[in-house]
Enzyme design. Sequence first.
Site, mmCIF file in Angstrom:
data_model
loop_
_atom_site.group_PDB
_atom_site.id
_atom_site.type_symbol
_atom_site.label_atom_id
_atom_site.label_comp_id
_atom_site.label_asym_id
_atom_site.label_seq_id
_atom_site.Cartn_x
_atom_site.Cartn_y
_atom_site.Cartn_z
ATOM 1 N N ASP A 245 0.398 6.934 2.116
ATOM 2 C CA ASP A 245 -0.279 7.295 0.862
ATOM 3 C C ASP A 245 -1.724 7.654 1.188
ATOM 4 O O ASP A 245 -2.006 8.097 2.302
ATOM 5 C CB ASP A 245 -0.176 6.144 -0.147
ATOM 6 N N HIS A 268 -2.146 10.934 2.446
ATOM 7 C CA HIS A 268 -2.407 11.833 1.322
ATOM 8 C C HIS A 268 -3.881 12.208 1.206
ATOM 9 O O HIS A 268 -4.316 12.661 0.153
ATOM 10 C CB HIS A 268 -1.933 11.201 0.012
#
Length: 430
Positions: A245, A268
Amino acid sequence: MAKFLLCVLVFALCFVSTQSRPIFIDSRKVYNVVDYGAVGDGLVDDTKVRLMDFAYEVYDMDNYVALYCIAFMDAWKATCKSSMSSPTMHVPQGMTFLLQPLTFNGNCKSNNITVQIDGTIIAPSDPSAWKCPDDKCLIWIEFHDFKGLLIRGSGTINGQGKKWWDLKCKENKRGFVIGGSNNVHIDGLTFEDSPQMHIAFERSEWVKATSLTIQAPKHSPNTDGIHIQHSKNIIIHNTSIGTGDDCISIGDGSSHININNIDCGPGHGISLGKDGKHETVEFVHVKDVSFTGTTNGARIKTWQGGKGYARNITFEHITSIGSARPIIIDQYYCDHKVHKHCGNQESAVRVSNIVYDQIYGTSDKEIAVEFSCSKSVPCDNIIMRNISLHSTEDGTQTSSICQNVRGLRNGDIIPDVPCLNEAENLPIVN
């Protein structure tokens, strides 16, 4: 009965004797968790260690008694109560300590406490083995209410999160939390495989994280490296993060955040706006960051219908190595499983005074710059200077999306961002 009481008395005297032998180093006293009963074999629960069994008679199981020590917490209580100027709790190297969820509370005698972690700390690998108050396993390890704390060492903190990931749990779990504290420094540690967020700074001030390594597999869900929420005066420096993430996420109520010298990937990217619904984020400076194979780079994300602001934010000296969407503002971020269409609404988080300066490298997607801003609350005063983002594919040119944006540009801008006006001298906005 007398024999039993005698055994207990002998045990108590031995235990007190063990507690009375901390190591002295100058003005510091070092409290080793092993001296308080921790086993460190990776199998025994070092949160609560069984020391001794008693029975009044050999077969008298009705009067069976088991004695335990709360190893880590006993060591912590001794450290916290120490009258020395700089006491230290030590987790020694070469050992692996299995810990259940626990909270280390501050309000100690010294405001200069060190937690030295040179060994390995692991969580139970099976979610059903976690023992939590009210069965709410939202935090594994928390340091709460401190006014001066150094957590450092060469050790590893491993959340053993694989089975949590398989459950696809949507709760906001945090592996290692600094909460309600100020003047905290975390240095040198490795964090691995948290059930979800690896590190979180919550309602804290003057927190510094340096020389950390944070890692989890690329496809591990919601495993943010570092999350910041309701905190200010935060420094993250010289750290390598690769997870499933955000490498770093910054949520509501956060300001004066300084992020520099970061290796990010996989993951991310660095994201401002965690849930995007209500955000007040300002005075964020991100510098000297490399994004390698990330799904985003420098990202601001907010929800339509949200409230608040993201303002006075600078991304500079950024390198993208095959990342998708190296620069992105997305004011249409939402849960696509719930909302099929994330269209314009009357309210939105206001995004303004954003600087992108000297961002170079390659994009894995054709669209290297995306400004998808709200029609009702456009992005304002977006500034770009010296941007060069080329495609990873030979013969392919990168492009941009430029929707509801006002701002200025200077120098070479690749790909072209036509909605920004050319300016010879750009103002400094933060």
